[in-house]
Design a protein around this motif. Structure first.
Motif, PDB file in Angstrom:
ATOM      1  N   TRP A 154       0.810  -1.225   0.000  1.00  0.00           N
ATOM      2  CA  TRP A 154       0.000   0.000   0.000  1.00  0.00           C
ATOM      3  C   TRP A 154       0.838   1.267   0.000  1.00  0.00           C
ATOM      4  N   HIS A 155       2.070   1.201   0.467  1.00  0.00           N
ATOM      5  CA  HIS A 155       2.900   2.420   0.439  1.00  0.00           C
ATOM      6  C   HIS A 155       3.166   2.869  -0.990  1.00  0.00           C
ATOM      7  N   THR A 156       3.037   1.954  -1.968  1.00  0.00           N
ATOM      8  CA  THR A 156       3.288   2.341  -3.364  1.00  0.00           C
ATOM      9  C   THR A 156       2.127   3.134  -3.956  1.00  0.00           C
ATOM     10  N   TRP A 157       1.020   3.226  -3.233  1.00  0.00           N
ATOM     11  CA  TRP A 157      -0.141   3.964  -3.733  1.00  0.00           C
ATOM     12  C   TRP A 157      -0.082   5.452  -3.389  1.00  0.00           C
ATOM     13  N   PHE A 158       0.853   5.828  -2.560  1.00  0.00           N
ATOM     14  CA  PHE A 158       1.003   7.248  -2.220  1.00  0.00           C
ATOM     15  C   PHE A 158       1.610   8.012  -3.400  1.00  0.00           C
TER      16      PHE A 158
ATOM     17  N   ILE B  86      -3.310  10.280  -3.004  1.00  0.00           N
ATOM     18  CA  ILE B  86      -3.005  10.063  -1.589  1.00  0.00           C
ATOM     19  C   ILE B  86      -1.637  10.678  -1.333  1.00  0.00           C
ATOM     20  N   PRO B  87      -1.583  11.876  -0.772  1.00  0.00           N
ATOM     21  CA  PRO B  87      -0.289  12.550  -0.600  1.00  0.00           C
ATOM     22  C   PRO B  87       0.461  12.055   0.635  1.00  0.00           C
ATOM     23  N   THR B  88       1.774  11.960   0.527  1.00  0.00           N
ATOM     24  CA  THR B  88       2.588  11.655   1.700  1.00  0.00           C
ATOM     25  C   THR B  88       2.765  12.917   2.540  1.00  0.00           C
ATOM     26  N   LEU B  89       3.149  12.715   3.782  1.00  0.00           N
ATOM     27  CA  LEU B  89       3.447  13.837   4.673  1.00  0.00           C
ATOM     28  C   LEU B  89       4.871  14.308   4.426  1.00  0.00           C
ATOM     29  N   ALA B  90       5.074  15.622   4.386  1.00  0.00           N
ATOM     30  CA  ALA B  90       6.408  16.174   4.142  1.00  0.00           C
ATOM     31  C   ALA B  90       7.397  15.677   5.191  1.00  0.00           C
ATOM     32  N   ILE B  91       8.619  15.428   4.765  1.00  0.00           N
ATOM     33  CA  ILE B  91       9.644  14.925   5.683  1.00  0.00           C
ATOM     34  C   ILE B  91       9.904  15.906   6.824  1.00  0.00           C
ATOM     35  N   HIS B  92       9.656  17.195   6.590  1.00  0.00           N
ATOM     36  CA  HIS B  92       9.872  18.209   7.633  1.00  0.00           C
ATOM     37  C   HIS B  92       8.933  18.005   8.813  1.00  0.00           C
ATOM     38  N   LEU B  93       7.774  17.348   8.557  1.00  0.00           N
ATOM     39  CA  LEU B  93       6.791  17.112   9.615  1.00  0.00           C
ATOM     40  C   LEU B  93       6.860  15.689  10.158  1.00  0.00           C
ATOM     41  N   ASP B  94       7.754  14.884   9.591  1.00  0.00           N
ATOM     42  CA  ASP B  94       7.907  13.502  10.047  1.00  0.00           C
ATOM     43  C   ASP B  94       9.354  13.072   9.804  1.00  0.00           C
ATOM     44  N   ARG B  95      10.254  13.516  10.685  1.00  0.00           N
ATOM     45  CA  ARG B  95      11.671  13.243  10.497  1.00  0.00           C
ATOM     46  C   ARG B  95      11.992  11.757  10.607  1.00  0.00           C
ATOM     47  N   GLY B  96      11.146  10.980  11.238  1.00  0.00           N
ATOM     48  CA  GLY B  96      11.401   9.561  11.404  1.00  0.00           C
ATOM     49  C   GLY B  96      11.083   8.734  10.178  1.00  0.00           C
ATOM     50  N   VAL B  97      10.500   9.348   9.144  1.00  0.00           N
ATOM     51  CA  VAL B  97      10.093   8.592   7.973  1.00  0.00           C
ATOM     52  C   VAL B  97      11.278   7.962   7.248  1.00  0.00           C
ATOM     53  N   SER B  98      12.466   8.585   7.378  1.00  0.00           N
ATOM     54  CA  SER B  98      13.642   8.034   6.705  1.00  0.00           C
ATOM     55  C   SER B  98      14.066   6.695   7.298  1.00  0.00           C
ATOM     56  N   GLU B  99      13.594   6.386   8.490  1.00  0.00           N
ATOM     57  CA  GLU B  99      13.905   5.112   9.133  1.00  0.00           C
ATOM     58  C   GLU B  99      12.768   4.107   8.991  1.00  0.00           C
ATOM     59  N   GLY B 100      11.713   4.476   8.329  1.00  0.00           N
ATOM     60  CA  GLY B 100      10.600   3.544   8.134  1.00  0.00           C
ATOM     61  C   GLY B 100       9.305   4.290   7.874  1.00  0.00           C
TER      62      GLY B 100
ATOM     63  N   LYS C  42       5.701   4.419   7.966  1.00  0.00           N
ATOM     64  CA  LYS C  42       4.580   3.746   8.608  1.00  0.00           C
ATOM     65  C   LYS C  42       3.349   4.639   8.549  1.00  0.00           C
ATOM     66  N   PHE C  43       2.195   4.009   8.344  1.00  0.00           N
ATOM     67  CA  PHE C  43       0.959   4.787   8.246  1.00  0.00           C
ATOM     68  C   PHE C  43      -0.212   3.916   8.662  1.00  0.00           C
ATOM     69  N   ASN C  44      -1.293   4.576   9.018  1.00  0.00           N
ATOM     70  CA  ASN C  44      -2.512   3.875   9.401  1.00  0.00           C
ATOM     71  C   ASN C  44      -3.380   3.686   8.159  1.00  0.00           C
ATOM     72  N   ASN C  45      -3.732   2.440   7.876  1.00  0.00           N
ATOM     73  CA  ASN C  45      -4.468   2.144   6.644  1.00  0.00           C
ATOM     74  C   ASN C  45      -5.851   2.789   6.598  1.00  0.00           C
TER      75      ASN C  45
END
Length: 500
Positions: free
Chosen positions: A147-151, A184-198, A200-203
């Motif tokens: 599902w992450h590929t749908w963003f 389905i837009p992703t959240l900017a990395i500036h608002l989620d610094r932990g995204v580079s380590e994984g 994760k999202f709520n389906n």
């Protein structure tokens, strides 16, 4: 593989005439492979939902001279030797067959089975959502998608709508909004610094696509209300803007729209790519590639005189709902294939109406369960069993599993190897590692239900269940050739196999 060979360097490399010589050895796909791959791309681009895949198959069968019949009608007196027929169930599964000219009741069936569905997002029965100034569309997860590929993809919508006609009847209509109306837009990395380590999202919460700006819709609401002569009866459940888009696409009034089953899909077309044009980049390779190859092979096998000489009936069945377990009236877990084969054993005009014809036919039949396979991934070599590493463009994969997740046996393998040998089709083998789970297919359930010899095969691919997958150009040709040879040669090959 590409090789680079450098000439002896000059002392004056700045002069263009003394630059190193670069020689390329390339291995581009054959003309036939490219033609097959291009035709497949037309097929998959026309098939954004199982309903569209069935309709695309239906049109190809009609163009090849197949006659459409219905399950609810009697077939006695209609089915003839050398006849070509098909029917649909739920408009999302399709069964096609060609009767051999030498067929008599009790003879075998040469069957290829695949499926029309792929993991996707489906519109919820009540999809209307307003949040943070946006109009959104609620979706359900269908199957085990990545599902992450749908963003951040350009998403359209397709499926079927039940429409109330002027006569008051309910009609099935295909709909396809072939433009990116959802995202389905992703959240900017500036608002989620932990995204580079994984990532994760709520389906339920974060996998909800945006349709429009609610503010924009409000600005236009008055004008839309004045122009809306007919209101959709289900606009309390779905965004009026979505219903208007559907009505406009179908050229209908809003009050004619009934219930619908809609899939989201990537509007980016499938294409041939790679430095040497050796790959297919596409959505829904699993399993529209096998659906295409089986239908194409059946059509091709009826063009010469081989059908006239065949003692068997050649069958292709494309089921729906394989990705969610096949438990539906039009899935492989249903009675669809069994009822079809029983009716053919009893209703084809052969003069032999023995009650045991179906049971005898099963011992003379073979099912090829055709579903895509895992190609070797260069970045995850450790995930593959060291002696079973299928490669793209190297041939069809035979899939085996000791725990019966696949239905392949030594007997069914030997038969298919001989069928492949007659057309020089390369074959590969796949076994999952002992420390890894194994997926399954329609093969084991149909084999157990019908007592039917079965083999599981498929073309190798990367990124299975992603919104964008990768397969080999050459392998489309390989699979078509294998299935075509199976339809034409199986009855003869089977005579050489000892069966107790």
């Amino acid at each position: 593989m590409r090789f680079l060979t450098y000439g002896r360097p000059s002392t004056c490399l700045l002069h263009t005439s003394h630059r190193p010589t670069v020689h390329f050895t390339t291995s581009t796909p054959s003309t036939l492979a490219t033609q097959s791959a291009s035709d497949f791309i037309d097929f998959v681009n026309s098939s954004p939902s199982p309903f569209h895949a069935v309709e695309t198959s239906r049109q190809r069968l009609l163009a090849a001279g197949f006659e459409e019949i219905r399950e609810r009608d009697t077939w006695s007196g209609k089915l003839r030797r050398e006849g070509k027929y098909f029917f649909t169930r739920n408009k999302s599964s399709i069964t096609a067959f060609a009767v051999g000219g030498k067929y008599v009741s009790g003879n075998g069936f040469s069957v290829v089975g695949a499926h029309t569905d792929s993991p996707c997002l489906k519109v919820k029965p009540h999809s209307k959502k307003e949040k943070g100034g946006y109009t959104q569309v609620g979706v359900q997860l269908y199957g085990g998608g990545l599902w992450h590929t749908w963003f951040d993809r350009d998403l359209g919508i397709a499926g079927r709508v039940l429409v109330r006609t002027a006569e008051g009847k309910l009609d099935h209509r295909l709909v396809r909004v072939d433009r990116p109306i959802l995202r389905i837009p992703t959240l900017a990395i500036h608002l989620d610094r932990g995204v580079s380590e994984g990532f994760k999202f709520n389906n339920e919460v974060q996998l909800t696509p945006i349709l429009a700006s609610a503010a924009t819709k409000m600005l236009n609401a008055d004008a839309e209300q004045k122009n809306a002569v007919h209101q959709a009866p289900n606009e309390d459940k779905h965004a009026p803007l979505l219903l208007k888009i559907l009505a406009d696409e179908l050229k209908l009034d809003g009050d004619q729209l009934g219930d619908f089953e809609l899939c989201l899909y990537d509007t980016q077309p499938s294409t041939i790519g790679g430095a040497q044009n050796e790959y297919i980049f596409s959505a829904r390779l699993d399993n529209l590639m096998m659906s295409y190859c089986s239908i194409t092979a059946l059509v091709n096998s009826t063009k010469g005189d081989s059908l006239q000489k065949d003692p068997n009936i050649r069958v292709v069945v494309l089921f729906d709902n394989e990705e969610v377990g096949s438990v539906s009236s039009y899935g492989a877990g249903s009675n669809l294939l069994e009822i079809t084969l029983r009716r053919l054993a009893a209703e084809v005009e052969t003069g032999d109406k023995a009650e045991s014809s179906f049971e005898r036919a099963m011992t003379r039949s073979l099912l090829i369960s055709a579903d895509m396979a895992h190609a070797l991934h260069p970045n995850y070599l450790e995930k593959h069993e060291e002696n079973h590493r299928p490669a793209m463009n190297k041939g069809v994969v035979i899939k085996q599993n000791a725990n019966q997740r696949y239905a392949t046996t030594a007997v069914s393998t030997a038969i298919v190897r001989e069928v492949a040998r007659k057309r020089n089709v390369p074959l590969q083998e796949f076994v999952v590692r002992n420390d890894s789970p194994c997926g399954s297919t329609i093969g084991p359930m149909l084999s157990a239900k019908l007592g039917l010899r079965t083999i599981d095969v498929g073309n190798p691919q990367l990124s299975m269940h992603s919104i964008r997958e990768t397969a080999g150009v050459e392998d489309v040709k390989h699979a078509v050739a294998l299935f075509e040879s199976f339809f034409e040669e199986f009855a003869v090959v089977d005579e050489q196999v000892f069966v107790d």
